[in-house]
Design an enzyme around this catalytic site. Sequence first.
Site, short mmCIF file in Angstrom:
data_model
loop_
_atom_site.label_atom_id
_atom_site.label_comp_id
_atom_site.label_asym_id
_atom_site.label_seq_id
_atom_site.Cartn_x
_atom_site.Cartn_y
_atom_site.Cartn_z
N GLU A 50 31.42 53.43 137.10
CA GLU A 50 30.13 53.68 136.44
C GLU A 50 29.06 52.89 137.17
O GLU A 50 29.25 51.72 137.48
CB GLU A 50 30.16 53.20 134.99
CG GLU A 50 31.14 53.94 134.11
CD GLU A 50 31.17 53.32 132.72
OE1 GLU A 50 30.09 53.16 132.11
OE2 GLU A 50 32.26 52.98 132.26
C1 LIG Z 1 27.64 47.39 135.25
C2 LIG Z 1 28.68 47.70 134.21
C3 LIG Z 1 29.66 46.73 133.90
C4 LIG Z 1 30.63 46.99 132.93
N1 LIG Z 1 31.56 46.04 132.62
C5 LIG Z 1 32.48 46.29 131.66
C6 LIG Z 1 33.44 45.29 131.26
O1 LIG Z 1 33.48 44.18 131.81
N2 LIG Z 1 34.29 45.59 130.28
C7 LIG Z 1 34.29 46.81 129.64
O2 LIG Z 1 35.08 47.01 128.73
N3 LIG Z 1 33.42 47.78 130.01
C8 LIG Z 1 32.53 47.55 131.00
N4 LIG Z 1 31.63 48.52 131.35
C9 LIG Z 1 31.80 49.91 130.88
C10 LIG Z 1 31.31 50.17 129.50
O3 LIG Z 1 32.43 49.99 128.70
C11 LIG Z 1 30.85 51.62 129.43
O4 LIG Z 1 29.64 51.76 130.09
C12 LIG Z 1 30.78 52.06 128.01
O5 LIG Z 1 32.10 52.36 127.67
C13 LIG Z 1 29.91 53.26 127.79
O6 LIG Z 1 30.57 54.41 128.24
P1 LIG Z 1 29.98 55.86 127.97
O7 LIG Z 1 28.74 55.94 128.82
O8 LIG Z 1 31.06 56.78 128.45
O9 LIG Z 1 29.70 55.92 126.52
C14 LIG Z 1 30.65 48.26 132.29
C15 LIG Z 1 29.68 49.23 132.62
C16 LIG Z 1 28.71 48.95 133.56
C17 LIG Z 1 27.68 50.00 133.89
#
Ligand SMILES: Cc1cc2nc3c(=O)[nH]c(=O)nc-3n(C[C@H](O)[C@H](O)[C@H](O)COP(=O)(O)O)c2cc1C
Length: 104
Positions: A44
Amino acid sequence: MYFGWFSLVDAPSATGHLDPDIPWPVLVSIGTNPTFDNAERTVEAHLFDFDDDLYGRRAVINLERQLRPQRRFDSIEALTAHIETIARDGRQLLESLGWTAPGR
Ligand SMILES: Cc1cc2nc3c(=O)[nH]c(=O)nc-3n(C[C@H](O)[C@H](O)[C@H](O)COP(=O)(O)O)c2cc1C
């Protein structure tokens, strides 16, 4: 979470920035999302201070360095606030080094 530079590789955007030769700073999540018990590995990208619609576009991301491993947050609000803080601090750091957002 990684820091990198995001460049569109299809047609230049209508708004005049994010052209292929103008990389945009980005935070990238690579891995499972333990906050959501999501075992699937995903990639992502969170562009700094950016809200145009890029769905369906083709892009290249050059990863500069890893900032931290994936971890579990207490809530999605805590995770979202964390990402926003790092993006804001990162942008201020880049601007202090002379970077300016193209087209802004
Ligand atoms: C820069 C960035 C860092 C992230 N770091 C983590 C993390 O450390 N742990 C985690 O569970 N999700 C992390 N995420 C993912 C998020 O869980 C994710 O964006 C969220 O599930 C929303 O997903 P969706 O857009 O499908 O709803 C991160 C996302 C981004 C963009």
